[in-house]
Design an enzyme around this catalytic site. Structure first.
Site, short mmCIF file in Angstrom:
data_model
loop_
_atom_site.label_atom_id
_atom_site.label_comp_id
_atom_site.label_asym_id
_atom_site.label_seq_id
_atom_site.Cartn_x
_atom_site.Cartn_y
_atom_site.Cartn_z
N THR A 112 0.71 -1.35 -0.09
CA THR A 112 0.02 0.02 0.11
C THR A 112 0.81 1.10 0.17
OG1 THR A 112 -1.91 -1.11 1.11
CG2 THR A 112 -1.66 1.23 1.31
N PHE B 72 1.19 5.14 0.59
CA PHE B 72 0.31 6.24 1.79
C PHE B 72 0.72 7.64 1.23
CE2 PHE B 72 0.41 2.42 3.76
CZ PHE B 72 -0.67 2.24 4.54
#
Ligand SMILES: O=C(O)C(=O)C[C@]1(C(=O)O)C=C[C@@H](O)C=C1
Length: 373
Positions: free
Chosen positions: A273, A275
Protein backbone atom coordinates in the site's frame (compact mmCIF):
# COMPACT_ATOMS: atom_id res chain seq x y z
CA UNK A 1 36.21 6.98 13.56
CA UNK A 2 39.80 5.90 14.28
CA UNK A 3 38.80 2.63 15.98
CA UNK A 4 37.05 1.27 12.87
CA UNK A 5 40.40 0.46 11.28
CA UNK A 6 41.74 -1.42 14.31
CA UNK A 7 41.87 -5.21 14.27
CA UNK A 8 38.77 -6.76 15.82
CA UNK A 9 39.61 -8.59 19.07
CA UNK A 10 38.48 -12.18 19.35
CA UNK A 11 37.60 -12.73 23.01
CA UNK A 12 34.21 -11.89 24.49
CA UNK A 13 35.46 -9.44 27.17
CA UNK A 14 37.66 -7.60 24.66
CA UNK A 15 34.86 -7.49 22.06
CA UNK A 16 32.47 -6.07 24.66
CA UNK A 17 35.07 -3.54 25.73
CA UNK A 18 35.39 -2.48 22.10
CA UNK A 19 31.60 -2.26 21.74
CA UNK A 20 31.38 -0.11 24.91
CA UNK A 21 34.03 2.23 23.57
CA UNK A 22 32.35 2.51 20.14
CA UNK A 23 28.95 3.08 21.81
CA UNK A 24 30.28 5.97 23.84
CA UNK A 25 31.75 7.57 20.70
CA UNK A 26 28.47 7.05 18.79
CA UNK A 27 26.58 8.60 21.70
CA UNK A 28 28.80 11.69 21.73
CA UNK A 29 28.39 12.05 17.97
CA UNK A 30 24.60 11.61 18.09
CA UNK A 31 24.38 14.35 20.71
CA UNK A 32 26.67 16.55 18.64
CA UNK A 33 24.29 16.01 15.75
CA UNK A 34 21.30 16.80 17.99
CA UNK A 35 22.98 20.07 19.08
CA UNK A 36 23.40 20.98 15.40
CA UNK A 37 19.68 20.31 14.85
CA UNK A 38 18.86 22.60 17.78
CA UNK A 39 21.00 25.29 16.16
CA UNK A 40 19.21 24.65 12.83
CA UNK A 41 15.93 25.33 14.64
CA UNK A 42 17.28 28.65 15.96
CA UNK A 43 18.43 29.65 12.47
CA UNK A 44 15.03 28.71 11.00
CA UNK A 45 13.26 30.74 13.70
CA UNK A 46 15.49 33.74 13.06
CA UNK A 47 15.07 33.50 9.26
CA UNK A 48 11.40 32.57 8.97
CA UNK A 49 10.05 33.89 12.27
CA UNK A 50 6.91 33.21 14.31
CA UNK A 51 4.15 30.81 13.36
CA UNK A 52 5.23 30.04 9.81
CA UNK A 53 8.54 28.28 10.62
CA UNK A 54 8.91 25.00 8.74
CA UNK A 55 10.92 22.58 10.87
CA UNK A 56 10.20 19.34 9.01
CA UNK A 57 12.07 19.26 5.69
CA UNK A 58 11.12 16.15 3.70
CA UNK A 59 13.55 16.92 0.85
CA UNK A 60 16.49 17.19 3.25
CA UNK A 61 15.51 14.00 5.10
CA UNK A 62 15.26 12.10 1.81
CA UNK A 63 18.72 13.34 0.79
CA UNK A 64 20.24 12.35 4.14
CA UNK A 65 18.73 8.85 3.94
CA UNK A 66 19.73 8.35 0.29
CA UNK A 67 23.31 9.38 1.12
CA UNK A 68 23.37 6.95 4.08
CA UNK A 69 22.36 4.15 1.72
CA UNK A 70 24.79 5.13 -1.02
CA UNK A 71 27.86 5.25 1.21
CA UNK A 72 26.96 2.19 3.26
CA UNK A 73 29.57 -0.56 3.13
CA UNK A 74 28.01 -3.10 5.48
CA UNK A 75 27.90 -5.51 7.15
CA UNK A 76 24.58 -3.83 8.05
CA UNK A 77 22.30 -3.68 5.01
CA UNK A 78 21.40 -0.33 3.39
CA UNK A 79 17.83 -0.37 4.58
CA UNK A 80 18.74 -1.39 8.11
CA UNK A 81 21.27 1.44 8.29
CA UNK A 82 18.79 3.94 6.85
CA UNK A 83 16.22 2.90 9.49
CA UNK A 84 18.72 3.76 12.23
CA UNK A 85 19.35 7.19 10.73
CA UNK A 86 15.59 7.59 10.21
CA UNK A 87 15.16 7.34 13.97
CA UNK A 88 18.12 9.61 14.73
CA UNK A 89 16.58 12.32 12.54
CA UNK A 90 13.18 11.71 14.12
CA UNK A 91 14.69 12.39 17.56
CA UNK A 92 16.52 15.47 16.25
CA UNK A 93 13.33 16.87 14.70
CA UNK A 94 11.42 16.27 17.94
CA UNK A 95 14.07 18.35 19.69
CA UNK A 96 13.49 21.16 17.17
CA UNK A 97 9.71 20.80 17.44
CA UNK A 98 7.55 17.83 18.45
CA UNK A 99 5.42 16.80 15.46
CA UNK A 100 1.77 15.83 15.88
CA UNK A 101 0.83 13.43 13.09
CA UNK A 102 -2.81 12.66 12.30
CA UNK A 103 -3.46 9.32 10.60
CA UNK A 104 -6.34 7.05 9.69
CA UNK A 105 -6.86 5.26 12.99
CA UNK A 106 -7.62 3.71 15.32
CA UNK A 107 -4.28 2.76 16.89
CA UNK A 108 -2.80 -0.24 15.14
CA UNK A 109 -3.73 0.49 11.52
CA UNK A 110 -1.32 0.03 8.64
CA UNK A 111 -1.55 3.80 8.25
CA UNK A 112 -0.04 4.21 11.72
CA UNK A 113 2.66 1.73 10.72
CA UNK A 114 3.33 3.88 7.64
CA UNK A 115 3.43 7.07 9.74
CA UNK A 116 6.07 5.56 12.02
CA UNK A 117 8.06 4.30 9.05
CA UNK A 118 8.07 7.73 7.47
CA UNK A 119 8.55 10.02 10.49
CA UNK A 120 10.29 7.63 12.92
CA UNK A 121 9.03 6.97 16.43
CA UNK A 122 9.53 10.40 17.99
CA UNK A 123 6.15 11.78 16.97
CA UNK A 124 2.90 12.42 18.78
CA UNK A 125 0.33 10.08 17.17
CA UNK A 126 -3.18 11.37 16.54
CA UNK A 127 -5.51 8.60 15.30
CA UNK A 128 -8.57 9.88 13.36
CA UNK A 129 -11.78 8.01 12.59
CA UNK A 130 -11.91 8.83 8.87
CA UNK A 131 -9.77 10.07 6.01
CA UNK A 132 -11.53 13.45 5.78
CA UNK A 133 -10.93 13.95 9.50
CA UNK A 134 -7.19 13.53 8.89
CA UNK A 135 -7.42 16.31 6.30
CA UNK A 136 -9.45 18.54 8.64
CA UNK A 137 -7.06 18.00 11.55
CA UNK A 138 -4.13 19.23 9.46
CA UNK A 139 -6.11 22.04 7.81
CA UNK A 140 -7.14 23.38 11.22
CA UNK A 141 -3.53 23.31 12.41
CA UNK A 142 -4.32 20.80 15.19
CA UNK A 143 -1.85 18.37 13.56
CA UNK A 144 1.34 19.26 11.70
CA UNK A 145 0.97 16.55 9.04
CA UNK A 146 -1.43 13.77 8.10
CA UNK A 147 -0.95 10.26 6.71
CA UNK A 148 -3.59 8.63 4.49
CA UNK A 149 -3.63 5.52 2.27
CA UNK A 150 -3.91 6.27 -1.46
CA UNK A 151 -3.53 3.03 -3.39
CA UNK A 152 -3.01 -0.67 -2.96
CA UNK A 153 -1.23 -2.91 -5.45
CA UNK A 154 -4.06 -5.48 -5.36
CA UNK A 155 -7.16 -3.37 -4.86
CA UNK A 156 -6.29 -0.09 -6.57
CA UNK A 157 -7.06 3.40 -5.50
CA UNK A 158 -8.54 4.67 -2.20
CA UNK A 159 -11.32 6.91 -3.50
CA UNK A 160 -11.90 8.76 -0.21
CA UNK A 161 -8.34 10.05 -0.28
CA UNK A 162 -8.46 11.21 -3.89
CA UNK A 163 -11.83 12.87 -3.32
CA UNK A 164 -10.53 14.69 -0.23
CA UNK A 165 -8.07 16.62 -2.41
CA UNK A 166 -10.89 18.29 -4.41
CA UNK A 167 -11.74 20.82 -1.74
CA UNK A 168 -8.57 20.80 0.32
CA UNK A 169 -5.70 23.28 0.15
CA UNK A 170 -3.32 20.72 1.69
CA UNK A 171 -0.24 19.67 -0.24
CA UNK A 172 1.31 16.26 -0.64
CA UNK A 173 4.68 16.45 1.14
CA UNK A 174 5.76 12.82 0.87
CA UNK A 175 4.90 9.24 0.11
CA UNK A 176 5.61 5.98 1.89
CA UNK A 177 5.17 2.40 0.80
CA UNK A 178 4.38 -0.45 3.15
CA UNK A 179 4.26 -4.20 2.46
CA UNK A 180 0.92 -5.37 3.79
CA UNK A 181 0.63 -8.73 5.52
CA UNK A 182 -2.79 -9.79 6.75
CA UNK A 183 -3.51 -12.37 9.44
CA UNK A 184 -6.71 -14.08 10.56
CA UNK A 185 -7.03 -13.25 14.26
CA UNK A 186 -9.22 -14.41 17.11
CA UNK A 187 -9.44 -13.75 20.82
CA UNK A 188 -7.34 -16.34 22.77
CA UNK A 189 -10.42 -17.83 24.50
CA UNK A 190 -12.21 -18.53 21.21
CA UNK A 191 -12.04 -21.78 19.27
CA UNK A 192 -11.35 -20.75 15.68
CA UNK A 193 -13.59 -23.55 14.38
CA UNK A 194 -16.60 -21.76 15.88
CA UNK A 195 -16.01 -18.58 13.89
CA UNK A 196 -19.11 -17.50 11.95
CA UNK A 197 -18.22 -13.88 11.12
CA UNK A 198 -15.03 -12.30 9.82
CA UNK A 199 -14.56 -8.55 10.27
CA UNK A 200 -12.15 -6.32 8.41
CA UNK A 201 -11.84 -3.19 6.31
CA UNK A 202 -13.45 -3.67 2.91
CA UNK A 203 -10.05 -3.35 1.17
CA UNK A 204 -8.48 -6.00 3.40
CA UNK A 205 -11.40 -8.38 2.80
CA UNK A 206 -10.87 -7.83 -0.92
CA UNK A 207 -7.12 -8.41 -0.64
CA UNK A 208 -7.80 -11.82 0.94
CA UNK A 209 -10.84 -12.74 -1.20
CA UNK A 210 -9.47 -15.92 -2.83
CA UNK A 211 -8.07 -17.20 0.48
CA UNK A 212 -11.42 -16.58 2.23
CA UNK A 213 -13.36 -18.26 -0.61
CA UNK A 214 -11.14 -21.28 -0.25
CA UNK A 215 -10.84 -21.69 3.52
CA UNK A 216 -13.80 -19.77 4.98
CA UNK A 217 -16.55 -19.97 2.32
CA UNK A 218 -19.36 -20.07 4.91
CA UNK A 219 -18.21 -17.31 7.25
CA UNK A 220 -20.00 -14.01 6.79
CA UNK A 221 -17.64 -11.17 5.82
CA UNK A 222 -18.38 -7.90 7.49
CA UNK A 223 -16.77 -4.64 6.40
CA UNK A 224 -15.91 -2.19 9.18
CA UNK A 225 -14.15 1.19 9.20
CA UNK A 226 -10.60 -0.19 9.58
CA UNK A 227 -8.85 -3.49 10.25
CA UNK A 228 -7.67 -2.20 13.63
CA UNK A 229 -11.34 -1.59 14.47
CA UNK A 230 -12.05 -5.18 13.32
CA UNK A 231 -9.34 -6.42 15.71
CA UNK A 232 -10.83 -4.35 18.55
CA UNK A 233 -14.29 -5.80 17.83
CA UNK A 234 -12.91 -9.37 17.73
CA UNK A 235 -11.24 -8.82 21.11
CA UNK A 236 -14.44 -7.33 22.57
CA UNK A 237 -16.58 -10.18 21.17
CA UNK A 238 -14.11 -12.70 22.61
CA UNK A 239 -14.67 -11.29 26.10
CA UNK A 240 -18.36 -12.20 25.87
CA UNK A 241 -17.63 -15.59 24.25
CA UNK A 242 -18.72 -14.66 20.71
CA UNK A 243 -16.65 -16.28 17.98
CA UNK A 244 -15.73 -13.39 15.71
CA UNK A 245 -12.48 -13.27 13.76
CA UNK A 246 -10.70 -10.23 12.34
CA UNK A 247 -8.35 -9.77 9.44
CA UNK A 248 -5.66 -7.28 10.44
CA UNK A 249 -1.92 -6.75 10.65
CA UNK A 250 0.78 -7.36 13.20
CA UNK A 251 0.44 -4.07 15.10
CA UNK A 252 -3.31 -4.54 15.64
CA UNK A 253 -2.77 -8.20 16.61
CA UNK A 254 -0.37 -7.17 19.37
CA UNK A 255 -2.35 -4.12 20.46
CA UNK A 256 -5.56 -6.11 21.04
CA UNK A 257 -3.93 -9.29 22.35
CA UNK A 258 -5.29 -11.58 19.64
CA UNK A 259 -4.05 -14.94 18.41
CA UNK A 260 -3.06 -15.66 14.82
CA UNK A 261 -5.14 -18.47 13.33
CA UNK A 262 -3.46 -18.05 9.93
CA UNK A 263 -0.63 -15.75 8.88
CA UNK A 264 0.06 -13.88 5.63
CA UNK A 265 -3.30 -14.70 4.07
CA UNK A 266 -3.23 -11.94 1.43
CA UNK A 267 -3.83 -13.27 -2.07
CA UNK A 268 -0.76 -11.58 -3.48
CA UNK A 269 2.51 -11.91 -1.56
CA UNK A 270 3.75 -8.56 -2.92
CA UNK A 271 0.66 -6.77 -1.59
CA UNK A 272 1.83 -3.17 -1.02
CA UNK A 273 0.00 0.00 0.00
CA UNK A 274 1.15 3.49 -0.82
CA UNK A 275 0.42 6.28 1.66
CA UNK A 276 0.65 10.05 1.28
CA UNK A 277 1.89 12.62 3.75
CA UNK A 278 -0.24 15.76 3.61
CA UNK A 279 0.71 19.12 5.06
CA UNK A 280 0.77 22.86 4.54
CA UNK A 281 4.07 23.26 2.73
CA UNK A 282 5.56 23.25 -0.74
CA UNK A 283 8.53 20.89 -0.70
CA UNK A 284 11.64 22.00 -2.64
CA UNK A 285 13.33 19.52 -5.04
CA UNK A 286 15.24 16.64 -3.42
CA UNK A 287 16.82 15.42 -6.67
CA UNK A 288 14.48 12.43 -7.01
CA UNK A 289 10.88 13.59 -6.87
CA UNK A 290 7.36 12.87 -7.99
CA UNK A 291 4.48 15.26 -8.65
CA UNK A 292 0.73 14.70 -8.31
CA UNK A 293 -1.86 16.73 -10.22
CA UNK A 294 -5.63 17.00 -10.10
CA UNK A 295 -7.06 17.93 -13.50
CA UNK A 296 -10.61 18.80 -14.35
CA UNK A 297 -10.98 18.03 -18.04
CA UNK A 298 -13.27 19.75 -20.46
CA UNK A 299 -16.07 17.38 -21.44
CA UNK A 300 -15.28 17.13 -25.17
CA UNK A 301 -13.89 14.53 -27.61
CA UNK A 302 -10.14 13.96 -27.33
CA UNK A 303 -9.83 15.87 -24.03
CA UNK A 304 -7.82 13.13 -22.29
CA UNK A 305 -5.67 12.54 -25.36
CA UNK A 306 -4.67 16.22 -25.46
CA UNK A 307 -3.68 16.10 -21.79
CA UNK A 308 -1.55 12.98 -22.13
CA UNK A 309 0.08 14.10 -25.34
CA UNK A 310 1.83 16.94 -23.47
CA UNK A 311 3.64 14.41 -21.26
CA UNK A 312 4.79 12.40 -24.26
CA UNK A 313 6.10 15.42 -26.16
CA UNK A 314 8.10 16.78 -23.20
CA UNK A 315 9.43 13.33 -22.27
CA UNK A 316 7.89 13.44 -18.78
CA UNK A 317 7.26 9.98 -17.35
CA UNK A 318 3.67 9.56 -16.16
CA UNK A 319 3.43 6.88 -13.46
CA UNK A 320 -0.28 6.86 -12.65
CA UNK A 321 -3.62 7.99 -14.02
CA UNK A 322 -6.87 7.71 -12.05
CA UNK A 323 -10.29 8.91 -13.09
CA UNK A 324 -13.04 10.06 -10.73
CA UNK A 325 -16.43 11.43 -11.65
CA UNK A 326 -16.68 15.18 -11.30
CA UNK A 327 -19.31 16.30 -8.83
CA UNK A 328 -19.85 19.49 -10.78
CA UNK A 329 -21.20 18.16 -14.10
CA UNK A 330 -22.96 14.88 -14.82
CA UNK A 331 -20.46 13.33 -17.22
CA UNK A 332 -17.42 15.43 -16.37
CA UNK A 333 -14.28 13.78 -15.00
CA UNK A 334 -11.43 14.58 -12.70
CA UNK A 335 -8.07 13.00 -13.47
CA UNK A 336 -5.37 12.35 -10.92
CA UNK A 337 -1.97 12.14 -12.55
CA UNK A 338 1.40 11.28 -10.99
CA UNK A 339 4.62 11.85 -12.87
CA UNK A 340 8.35 11.68 -12.27
CA UNK A 341 9.98 15.05 -11.54
CA UNK A 342 9.42 18.23 -9.55
CA UNK A 343 7.04 20.96 -10.65
CA UNK A 344 9.97 23.38 -10.67
CA UNK A 345 11.90 21.23 -13.22
CA UNK A 346 11.85 22.88 -16.63
CA UNK A 347 10.20 20.00 -18.54
CA UNK A 348 7.58 19.46 -15.82
CA UNK A 349 6.78 23.16 -15.74
CA UNK A 350 6.29 23.16 -19.51
CA UNK A 351 3.83 20.24 -19.24
CA UNK A 352 1.87 21.91 -16.43
CA UNK A 353 1.66 25.20 -18.38
CA UNK A 354 0.26 23.35 -21.41
CA UNK A 355 -2.21 21.38 -19.29
CA UNK A 356 -3.47 24.67 -17.87
CA UNK A 357 -4.32 25.82 -21.41
CA UNK A 358 -6.15 22.59 -22.20
CA UNK A 359 -8.05 21.74 -19.01
CA UNK A 360 -10.63 23.66 -17.03
CA UNK A 361 -8.63 23.26 -13.81
CA UNK A 362 -5.13 22.06 -12.95
CA UNK A 363 -4.22 21.82 -9.29
CA UNK A 364 -0.68 20.83 -8.32
CA UNK A 365 -1.28 18.61 -5.31
CA UNK A 366 2.42 18.62 -4.55
CA UNK A 367 5.94 17.64 -5.55
CA UNK A 368 7.63 15.40 -3.03
CA UNK A 369 10.60 13.01 -2.64
CA UNK A 370 10.17 9.47 -3.98
CA UNK A 371 9.84 7.11 -0.97
CA UNK A 372 13.31 6.16 0.33
CA UNK A 373 12.51 3.39 2.82
O1 LIG B 1 18.29 20.18 8.03
C1 LIG B 1 17.31 20.57 8.67
O2 LIG B 1 16.53 21.44 8.24
C2 LIG B 1 17.04 19.99 10.00
O3 LIG B 1 16.12 20.46 10.65
C3 LIG B 1 17.83 18.84 10.49
C4 LIG B 1 17.16 17.51 10.26
C5 LIG B 1 18.16 16.39 10.63
O4 LIG B 1 18.09 15.89 11.74
O5 LIG B 1 19.01 16.10 9.79
C6 LIG B 1 15.95 17.41 11.12
C7 LIG B 1 14.69 17.65 10.65
C8 LIG B 1 14.41 17.99 9.26
O6 LIG B 1 13.24 17.40 8.84
C9 LIG B 1 15.53 17.67 8.37
C10 LIG B 1 16.78 17.40 8.84
Amino acid sequence: MSNSKQAVPDTLPLLRERIDSIDSQIQILINERASCAQKVAEVKLAEQGGESVVFYRPEREAQVLRRVMERNEGPLGNEEMAKIFRQVMSSCLALEKPMRIAFLGPEGTFTQQAALKHFGKSIVSAPMAAIDEVFREVESGAANYGVVPVENSTEGVVNHTLDSFRDSRLKICGEVEERIHHHLLVSPNINSEDVTHIYSHQQSLAQCRAWLDRYWPHAERIAVSSNAEAARLAAEAGRSGRAIAAIAGEVACELYGLLKVSSNIEDRPDNTTRFLIVGNQDVPPSGKDKTSLLISAKNEPGALYRLLEAFERHGVDMTRLETRPSLMSRWGYIFYIDFVGHYLDEDCRAVIDELRERASEVKVLGSYPVAVL
